[in-house]
Scaffold this motif. Structure first.
Motif, PDB file in Angstrom:
ATOM      1  N   ARG A   1      33.393  43.828  25.406  1.00 13.05           N
ATOM      2  CA  ARG A   1      33.769  43.862  26.957  1.00 13.05           C
ATOM      3  C   ARG A   1      33.329  42.922  28.497  1.00 13.05           C
ATOM      4  O   ARG A   1      34.630  42.722  29.473  1.00 13.05           O
ATOM      5  CB  ARG A   1      33.489  45.861  27.438  1.00 13.05           C
ATOM      6  N   SER A   2      32.363  42.167  28.292  1.00 15.42           N
ATOM      7  CA  SER A   2      31.858  41.492  29.236  1.00 15.42           C
ATOM      8  C   SER A   2      33.377  40.142  29.033  1.00 15.42           C
ATOM      9  O   SER A   2      32.695  39.615  30.305  1.00 15.42           O
ATOM     10  CB  SER A   2      30.284  40.653  28.729  1.00 15.42           C
ATOM     11  N   SER A   3      33.789  40.152  28.383  1.00 17.08           N
ATOM     12  CA  SER A   3      34.852  38.510  28.205  1.00 17.08           C
ATOM     13  C   SER A   3      36.496  39.504  29.001  1.00 17.08           C
ATOM     14  O   SER A   3      36.772  38.263  28.934  1.00 17.08           O
ATOM     15  CB  SER A   3      35.138  38.245  26.950  1.00 17.08           C
ATOM     16  N   VAL A   4      35.767  40.337  29.330  1.00 19.73           N
ATOM     17  CA  VAL A   4      37.485  40.609  29.412  1.00 19.73           C
ATOM     18  C   VAL A   4      37.625  41.039  31.485  1.00 19.73           C
ATOM     19  O   VAL A   4      36.536  41.465  31.432  1.00 19.73           O
ATOM     20  CB  VAL A   4      37.581  42.386  29.564  1.00 19.73           C
ATOM     21  N   CYS A   5      38.343  40.622  32.100  1.00 20.21           N
ATOM     22  CA  CYS A   5      37.838  40.457  33.830  1.00 20.21           C
ATOM     23  C   CYS A   5      40.323  40.852  33.896  1.00 20.21           C
ATOM     24  O   CYS A   5      40.760  39.944  34.485  1.00 20.21           O
ATOM     25  CB  CYS A   5      38.676  38.681  33.903  1.00 20.21           C
ATOM     26  N   PRO A   6      39.975  42.493  34.041  1.00 26.58           N
ATOM     27  CA  PRO A   6      41.407  43.265  34.719  1.00 26.58           C
ATOM     28  C   PRO A   6      41.729  43.140  35.856  1.00 26.58           C
ATOM     29  O   PRO A   6      40.703  42.553  36.584  1.00 26.58           O
ATOM     30  CB  PRO A   6      40.903  44.732  34.050  1.00 26.58           C
ATOM     31  N   LEU A   7      43.144  42.516  35.692  1.00 28.00           N
ATOM     32  CA  LEU A   7      43.679  42.572  37.545  1.00 28.00           C
ATOM     33  C   LEU A   7      44.165  43.333  37.725  1.00 28.00           C
ATOM     34  O   LEU A   7      44.857  44.267  36.820  1.00 28.00           O
ATOM     35  CB  LEU A   7      44.585  41.387  36.656  1.00 28.00           C
ATOM     36  N   GLN A   8      44.188  43.507  38.688  1.00 26.46           N
ATOM     37  CA  GLN A   8      44.505  44.781  39.314  1.00 26.46           C
ATOM     38  C   GLN A   8      45.579  43.911  40.998  1.00 26.46           C
ATOM     39  O   GLN A   8      45.266  43.220  40.777  1.00 26.46           O
ATOM     40  CB  GLN A   8      43.800  45.416  40.662  1.00 26.46           C
ATOM     41  N   PRO A   9      46.577  45.262  41.000  1.00 28.55           N
ATOM     42  CA  PRO A   9      47.556  44.695  41.736  1.00 28.55           C
ATOM     43  C   PRO A   9      46.690  44.127  42.860  1.00 28.55           C
ATOM     44  O   PRO A   9      45.789  44.903  43.043  1.00 28.55           O
ATOM     45  CB  PRO A   9      48.364  46.265  41.955  1.00 28.55           C
ATOM     46  N   GLY A  10      47.424  42.933  43.742  1.00 29.70           N
ATOM     47  CA  GLY A  10      46.486  42.474  44.877  1.00 29.70           C
ATOM     48  C   GLY A  10      45.627  42.085  44.919  1.00 29.70           C
ATOM     49  O   GLY A  10      45.262  40.696  46.016  1.00 29.70           O
TER      50      GLY A  10
ATOM     51  N   LEU B   1      34.840  30.897  49.664  1.00 28.51           N
ATOM     52  CA  LEU B   1      36.054  31.912  49.242  1.00 28.51           C
ATOM     53  C   LEU B   1      34.905  32.697  48.850  1.00 28.51           C
ATOM     54  O   LEU B   1      35.688  34.148  48.489  1.00 28.51           O
ATOM     55  CB  LEU B   1      36.839  31.224  47.822  1.00 28.51           C
ATOM     56  N   SER B   2      33.844  32.790  47.855  1.00 28.95           N
ATOM     57  CA  SER B   2      33.047  33.835  47.652  1.00 28.95           C
ATOM     58  C   SER B   2      32.495  34.929  48.143  1.00 28.95           C
ATOM     59  O   SER B   2      31.641  35.920  48.137  1.00 28.95           O
ATOM     60  CB  SER B   2      31.723  32.617  46.476  1.00 28.95           C
ATOM     61  N   ASN B   3      31.809  34.185  49.961  1.00 32.95           N
ATOM     62  CA  ASN B   3      32.487  35.309  50.593  1.00 32.95           C
ATOM     63  C   ASN B   3      32.512  36.489  51.232  1.00 32.95           C
ATOM     64  O   ASN B   3      32.578  37.041  51.391  1.00 32.95           O
ATOM     65  CB  ASN B   3      31.200  34.248  51.552  1.00 32.95           C
ATOM     66  N   LEU B   4      34.024  35.873  50.973  1.00 28.11           N
ATOM     67  CA  LEU B   4      34.970  36.570  51.484  1.00 28.11           C
ATOM     68  C   LEU B   4      35.739  37.388  50.134  1.00 28.11           C
ATOM     69  O   LEU B   4      36.423  38.378  49.734  1.00 28.11           O
ATOM     70  CB  LEU B   4      36.307  35.903  52.089  1.00 28.11           C
ATOM     71  N   ALA B   5      36.108  37.300  49.045  1.00 24.08           N
ATOM     72  CA  ALA B   5      36.122  37.917  47.857  1.00 24.08           C
ATOM     73  C   ALA B   5      34.679  37.391  46.582  1.00 24.08           C
ATOM     74  O   ALA B   5      34.668  36.826  46.330  1.00 24.08           O
ATOM     75  CB  ALA B   5      37.070  37.406  47.390  1.00 24.08           C
ATOM     76  N   ASP B   6      35.688  38.372  45.511  1.00 27.03           N
ATOM     77  CA  ASP B   6      35.234  38.471  43.727  1.00 27.03           C
ATOM     78  C   ASP B   6      35.700  37.683  42.935  1.00 27.03           C
ATOM     79  O   ASP B   6      36.749  36.967  43.301  1.00 27.03           O
ATOM     80  CB  ASP B   6      34.702  40.060  43.212  1.00 27.03           C
ATOM     81  N   VAL B   7      34.513  35.887  42.754  1.00 28.74           N
ATOM     82  CA  VAL B   7      35.376  34.915  42.024  1.00 28.74           C
ATOM     83  C   VAL B   7      34.750  34.629  40.807  1.00 28.74           C
ATOM     84  O   VAL B   7      34.107  34.855  40.493  1.00 28.74           O
ATOM     85  CB  VAL B   7      35.113  33.804  42.827  1.00 28.74           C
ATOM     86  N   ARG B   8      35.999  35.225  39.293  1.00 36.21           N
ATOM     87  CA  ARG B   8      35.323  35.593  38.677  1.00 36.21           C
ATOM     88  C   ARG B   8      36.291  33.973  37.781  1.00 36.21           C
ATOM     89  O   ARG B   8      37.849  33.934  38.023  1.00 36.21           O
ATOM     90  CB  ARG B   8      35.638  36.920  38.025  1.00 36.21           C
ATOM     91  N   ALA B   9      35.814  34.030  36.689  1.00 38.90           N
ATOM     92  CA  ALA B   9      37.178  32.990  35.172  1.00 38.90           C
ATOM     93  C   ALA B   9      37.741  33.534  34.748  1.00 38.90           C
ATOM     94  O   ALA B   9      37.033  34.871  34.915  1.00 38.90           O
ATOM     95  CB  ALA B   9      35.387  31.923  34.755  1.00 38.90           C
ATOM     96  N   GLY B  10      38.623  33.512  33.839  1.00 32.73           N
ATOM     97  CA  GLY B  10      39.190  33.732  33.787  1.00 32.73           C
ATOM     98  C   GLY B  10      38.865  33.800  31.583  1.00 32.73           C
ATOM     99  O   GLY B  10      37.446  33.748  32.136  1.00 32.73           O
ATOM    100  N   TYR B  11      39.950  34.521  31.234  1.00 36.24           N
ATOM    101  CA  TYR B  11      39.679  34.379  29.914  1.00 36.24           C
ATOM    102  C   TYR B  11      38.404  33.500  29.561  1.00 36.24           C
ATOM    103  O   TYR B  11      39.672  32.563  28.744  1.00 36.24           O
ATOM    104  CB  TYR B  11      40.438  35.729  29.020  1.00 36.24           C
ATOM    105  N   LEU B  12      38.154  33.582  29.039  1.00 46.11           N
ATOM    106  CA  LEU B  12      37.292  31.718  27.698  1.00 46.11           C
ATOM    107  C   LEU B  12      36.929  32.399  26.612  1.00 46.11           C
ATOM    108  O   LEU B  12      36.400  33.329  25.760  1.00 46.11           O
ATOM    109  CB  LEU B  12      35.921  31.460  28.306  1.00 46.11           C
TER     110      LEU B  12
END
Length: 94
Positions: free
Chosen positions: A63-72, A11-22
């Motif tokens: 700001r590094s703890s923020v993982c803003p979601l985008q449509p899609g 999956l990491s080769n197809l998309a950016d994978v990030r953890a949520g807000y910790l």
């Protein structure tokens, strides 16, 4: 007879994978918060909609703890027994 195999991709080769807000502590709602926090409880039972009105508001510590979601974007719940994925489409920002 020719056997066709499907390629396997990480999956990491197809998309950016990030953890949520910790966070180490329970998240408390701040009505004046700059961001909304999407949590499992915000999804409807059928996982088709998000209850935006009840989302927790907070101001992230950095700001590094923020993982803003985008449509899609696609979010995954990977803990517990009821795993699911949901595509994000019309959430307010941030």
């Amino acid at each position: 007879m020719r056997i066709m195999t499907n390629p396997i991709y990480k999956l990491s080769n197809l998309a950016d994978v990030r953890a949520g807000y910790l966070t180490r502590e329970a998240v408390r709602n701040d009505p004046e918060g700059t961001h909304r926090l999407l949590q499992i409880r915000d999804f409807s039972r059928d996982r088709a909609t998000v209850n935006v009105a009840d989302m927790v508001r907070l101001t992230p510590e950095s700001r590094s703890s923020v993982c803003p979601l985008q449509p899609g974007d696609v979010v995954f719940l990977a803990k517990g027994a009821n795993n699911f994925a949901a595509a994000i489409s019309g959430l307010p920002t941030p």
